[in-house]
Design an enzyme around this catalytic site. Sequence first.
Site, PDB file in Angstrom:
ATOM      1  N   LYS A  13      48.844  37.982  29.685  1.00 32.91           N
ATOM      2  CA  LYS A  13      48.730  38.141  31.412  1.00 32.91           C
ATOM      3  C   LYS A  13      49.894  38.779  31.523  1.00 32.91           C
ATOM      4  CE  LYS A  13      48.439  34.095  32.803  1.00 32.91           C
ATOM      5  NZ  LYS A  13      47.859  32.891  31.980  1.00 32.91           N
ATOM      6  N   ARG A  88      46.340  28.767  40.677  1.00 32.89           N
ATOM      7  CA  ARG A  88      45.714  27.277  39.070  1.00 32.89           C
ATOM      8  C   ARG A  88      45.363  26.054  39.609  1.00 32.89           C
ATOM      9  NH1 ARG A  88      50.934  30.045  36.383  1.00 32.89           N
ATOM     10  NH2 ARG A  88      51.036  29.124  34.045  1.00 32.89           N
ATOM     11  N   ARG A 127      56.970  32.471  20.882  1.00 29.56           N
ATOM     12  CA  ARG A 127      57.170  33.837  22.008  1.00 29.56           C
ATOM     13  C   ARG A 127      58.769  33.770  22.618  1.00 29.56           C
ATOM     14  NH1 ARG A 127      54.790  34.041  27.546  1.00 29.56           N
ATOM     15  NH2 ARG A 127      55.058  31.497  27.872  1.00 29.56           N
ATOM     16  N   ARG A 160      61.544  30.503  26.155  1.00 33.12           N
ATOM     17  CA  ARG A 160      60.855  29.100  27.092  1.00 33.12           C
ATOM     18  C   ARG A 160      61.165  27.818  26.834  1.00 33.12           C
ATOM     19  NH1 ARG A 160      56.364  31.865  30.785  1.00 33.12           N
ATOM     20  NH2 ARG A 160      55.785  29.672  31.050  1.00 33.12           N
ATOM     21  N   ARG A 171      50.620  21.899  28.809  1.00 30.40           N
ATOM     22  CA  ARG A 171      50.357  23.159  29.361  1.00 30.40           C
ATOM     23  C   ARG A 171      48.800  23.265  28.886  1.00 30.40           C
ATOM     24  NH1 ARG A 171      54.698  27.804  27.878  1.00 30.40           N
ATOM     25  NH2 ARG A 171      53.623  28.467  29.434  1.00 30.40           N
TER      26      ARG A 171
END
Length: 216
Positions: A13, A88, A127, A160, A171
């Site tokens: 996203k 969310r 990532r 992160r 998550r």
Amino acid sequence: MRLIFLGPPGAGKGTQSRELAREWGVPQVATGEMLREAVAAGTPLGREAKRIMDSGALVPDDVMIGLIAERLRQPDAAGGFILDGFPRTIAQAEALECLLKDLGHTLDAVLYFEVAEPELVRRLTGRRLCRQCQTAFHLVSAPPRRAGVCDRCGGELYQREDDSEATVRHRLQVYAQQTSPLLDYYRQRGQLVSIKAEGAIDAIRDAIRRAATAAR
Ligand code: AMP
């Protein structure tokens, strides 16, 4: 263009909304990035949010709804926006509906990014992000030309805090429990459009462009 990009963490996203917002001349309203900026600046919101974000849980609805209401009332959001990471929860979606009604706006569509779970874990744990321009790289599938350095702006790349494997798994559970009910919520309203979001980034971006144009 008034769109919501909906999907699990790691679905792409952020990558897609950053580029398309630039292309369409609308703001990318990414609540996770807004929170990370508040954390970096050490504001009261940032101090409250940091512990929650690091654990992979969601920041309380009232905080997020206040944040988005303030952001969507800014003049640059009057002509459109891409929401990335909001809503969310059902409560957030209901609050957004009221807010948009108040502002006299309607959503064009909610684009749902479909990606299988093993691919999400692979993407998130590998990532790396640029501290300056937020461009995303992947250690294996999209490495930067120079290790640790952003190809686009030369900024420093970092991982992160919440991209560790254990937190990623949490998550994804939070997404399944609290966010995935939004699929039915928007499907019932006839606003949900599914995008197959695995494969080449450019091909996915083309599919999003087509879906967004068809929804207008
Ligand atoms: P993201 O960058 O979208 O993955 O968001 C990072 C973290 O910020 C999430 O795991 C949550 O802790 C928090 N966050 C971002 N957006 C929201 C939201 N709409 N509601 C609650 N928490 C959020």
